[in-house]
Motif scaffolding. Structure first.
Motif, PDB file in Angstrom:
ATOM      1  N   SER A 165       0.849  -1.182   0.000  1.00 26.41           N
ATOM      2  CA  SER A 165       0.000   0.000   0.000  1.00 26.41           C
ATOM      3  C   SER A 165       0.887   1.235   0.000  1.00 26.41           C
ATOM      4  N   TRP A 167       1.165   5.196   1.169  1.00 28.40           N
ATOM      5  CA  TRP A 167       0.634   6.315   1.949  1.00 28.40           C
ATOM      6  C   TRP A 167       1.427   7.548   1.584  1.00 28.40           C
ATOM      7  N   SER A 168       0.755   8.521   1.013  1.00 27.20           N
ATOM      8  CA  SER A 168       1.409   9.738   0.553  1.00 27.20           C
ATOM      9  C   SER A 168       1.103  10.874   1.514  1.00 27.20           C
ATOM     10  N   TYR A 169       2.145  11.574   1.943  1.00 26.38           N
ATOM     11  CA  TYR A 169       1.937  12.724   2.823  1.00 26.38           C
ATOM     12  C   TYR A 169       2.588  13.960   2.229  1.00 26.38           C
ATOM     13  N   LEU A 189      -0.827  10.625  11.987  1.00 25.12           N
ATOM     14  CA  LEU A 189      -1.391   9.986  10.787  1.00 25.12           C
ATOM     15  C   LEU A 189      -0.527   8.822  10.331  1.00 25.12           C
ATOM     16  N   LEU A 190       0.788   8.986  10.479  1.00 27.96           N
ATOM     17  CA  LEU A 190       1.704   7.910  10.091  1.00 27.96           C
ATOM     18  C   LEU A 190       1.400   6.634  10.871  1.00 27.96           C
ATOM     19  N   ALA A 193      -1.323   4.884   9.361  1.00 31.94           N
ATOM     20  CA  ALA A 193      -1.051   4.444   7.993  1.00 31.94           C
ATOM     21  C   ALA A 193      -0.223   3.164   7.940  1.00 31.94           C
ATOM     22  N   VAL A 194       0.758   3.039   8.839  1.00 27.16           N
ATOM     23  CA  VAL A 194       1.625   1.865   8.764  1.00 27.16           C
ATOM     24  C   VAL A 194       0.949   0.632   9.354  1.00 27.16           C
ATOM     25  N   GLY A 195      -0.028   0.851  10.238  1.00 24.33           N
ATOM     26  CA  GLY A 195      -0.883  -0.236  10.700  1.00 24.33           C
ATOM     27  C   GLY A 195      -0.180  -1.340  11.446  1.00 24.33           C
ATOM     28  N   VAL A 202       4.500  -1.362   3.094  1.00 21.47           N
ATOM     29  CA  VAL A 202       3.947  -0.013   2.977  1.00 21.47           C
ATOM     30  C   VAL A 202       5.011   0.894   2.366  1.00 21.47           C
ATOM     31  N   VAL A 204       5.871   4.761   2.119  1.00 21.38           N
ATOM     32  CA  VAL A 204       5.570   6.086   2.648  1.00 21.38           C
ATOM     33  C   VAL A 204       6.199   7.105   1.695  1.00 21.38           C
ATOM     34  N   THR A 230       9.190   7.650  10.636  1.00 19.18           N
ATOM     35  CA  THR A 230       9.159   6.395   9.883  1.00 19.18           C
ATOM     36  C   THR A 230      10.429   5.588  10.122  1.00 19.18           C
TER      37      THR A 230
END
Length: 438
Positions: A165, A167-169, A189-190, A193-195, A202, A204, A230
């Motif tokens: 997946s 995840w764009s920030y 939010l991170l 996102a990484v779950g 993932v 990033v 991250t």
């Protein structure tokens, strides 16, 4: 003992502990002894079996003791200077109950038990002030390291990683006026996102978060905090997350999937894309003649901020750099250090100031004697709010040196330390951002 108050005292003294290390559950005083209970957070419990004793537990049992020592020795930074007679009697603990007793001359005995009362650990420890003077050297210069971005080839045809997946920030333009608050939101939010650590790979993705080319401006400071945070996740979950920073150039966008696939195949956790070129970071020795010397004028005033670490920094400025006029500001009680700094030949002014408020800092700087104008700023506290406020308050004053003491966690990543890594990377990016615009 109030746990929240323990961490408030440690924060004021200049310590920085991320969520994973804040394991203190309860603490009590019994005469001159401390009784402490610490417990791993849910995210770290699964990791406990990999350790004889999880380092977060061993760190956390010391927090009430270090808070007490910081109150007793406000002029320095107390630390554990040595361990002895260490006996590990059981492995894999997730909860630890510890009795700390003073043994005289800054020494303590430690006895740790599990919740059932079975012994886990016994040890003796010595405490003292962080020996800042021993970190300096009068001999050859110590080895210095710098981050170098090296070009890597990208295969001509490759698909992106299976089931990954993305995840764009990218910080919204309106939020860049308050990058510190935006950075806090971005790091939160991170986490979502990484779950799950057991989840799929993932990617990033950020834009303009790092300076991968000479003189480049990492202008998205909250995205830089995402990079640092991250890194902490990558250290805890190696191989699952790839961190990518792009310049947004069409050639870079076209290269993204192939670059990510190549990075994952090669075990590269971080990369940058610049005009269709893939770059990866490497820590290399810095040539001595390429390290920019920091100039502190003896005739000007140097503003120093940053909790207990500010006192150690001020001492270094006086003894190694010849600074003679210091302005200390912040929450730390610097009064005990004034006598020492004065004896070393410095004129010291201490001011109570909210160093996270650019307006308050501007008012403070307006009081500086024009005969000894502000020539340098040094922030030793490691917090982005003060770093940014100092930048805002001095951007038109053009001091000869603007120094932010950061943390290697922002570059290398430390498992369980997202906040610490994010803060450090924010300050690193702020320094490069300030240099980029001159």
């Amino acid at each position: 003992v109030d746990v929240a108050e323990v961490y408030a005292r440690l924060d004021a003294a200049g310590y920085r502990h991320g969520p994973a290390l804040r394991c203190l559950r309860e603490a009590w005083r019994q005469d001159d002894a401390l009784l402490v209970e610490v417990a791993l957070h849910e995210a770290e419990r699964a990791d406990a079996a990999r350790h004889a004793l999880h380092p977060a537990l061993l760190e956390a049992v010391l927090h009430p003791l270090l808070a007490d020592l910081s109150d007793e020795r406000p002029a320095g930074t107390p630390t554990v200077t040595g361990w002895s007679d260490v006996r590990l009697l059981a492995a894999g603990a997730t909860v630890l109950r510890v009795l700390l007793r003073p043994a005289g001359d800054g020494r303590f005995t430690l006895a740790g038990y599990d919740p059932a009362g079975q012994p886990v650990l016994t040890a003796a420890l010595a405490t003292g002030l962080l020996p800042v003077d021993r970190l300096a050297t009068t001999g050859p210069a110590p080895e210095l390291y710098t981050l170098s971005w090296e070009q890597r080839p990208v295969p001509g045809a490759s698909e992106g990683p299976d089931a990954a997946s993305v995840w764009s920030y990218r910080t919204p333009e309106a939020e860049l006026t308050d990058p510190v608050e935006a950075a806090g939101r971005a790091v939160e939010l991170l986490g979502a996102a990484v779950g799950d650590p057991a989840g799929p790979p993932v990617v990033v993705l950020t834009r303009h978060a790092v300076a991968a080319l000479p003189g480049e401006d990492p202008r998205d400071l909250p995205a830089a905090a995402v990079w640092g945070a991250t890194g902490a996740v990558q250290a805890a979950e190696p191989g699952r997350i790839v961190l990518v920073d792009t310049d947004g150039h069409p050639e870079s966008e076209a290269l993204l999937d192939r670059a990510v696939a190549a990075a994952m195949a090669a075990g590269e956790p971080r990369l940058a894309l610049r005009t269709g070129t893939m770059l990866v970071p490497r820590l290399i020795r810095a040539a001595v003649d390429t390290v920019d010397p920091v100039g502190f004028a003896a005739t000007g005033t140097v503003l120093v901020t940053g909790g207990a670490a500010a006192v150690a920094a001020a001492r270094d400025l006086v003894t190694r750099h010849g600074v003679r006029h210091l302005l200390l500001a912040g929450t730390v009680d610097a009064a005990p250090a004034v006598g020492e700094l004065t004896r070393l030949g410095a004129e010291v002014t201490v001011r109570d100031c909210d160093t996270t408020d650019p307006g308050a800092l501007a008012d403070l700087l307006a009081t500086v004697d024009p005969a000894r104008p502000l020539t340098a700023v040094l922030h030793a506290g490691g917090d982005p709010a003060t770093g940014w406020a100092l930048h805002e308050a001095t951007r038109r004053l053009d001091p000869a040196a603007f120094v932010l003491l950061s943390d290697v966690a922002g570059t290398l990543g430390t498992a369980g330390e997202r906040t610490r890594g994010g803060d450090a990377a924010f300050l690193d990016a702020l320094a490069r951002h300030r240099r980029a615009y001159g």
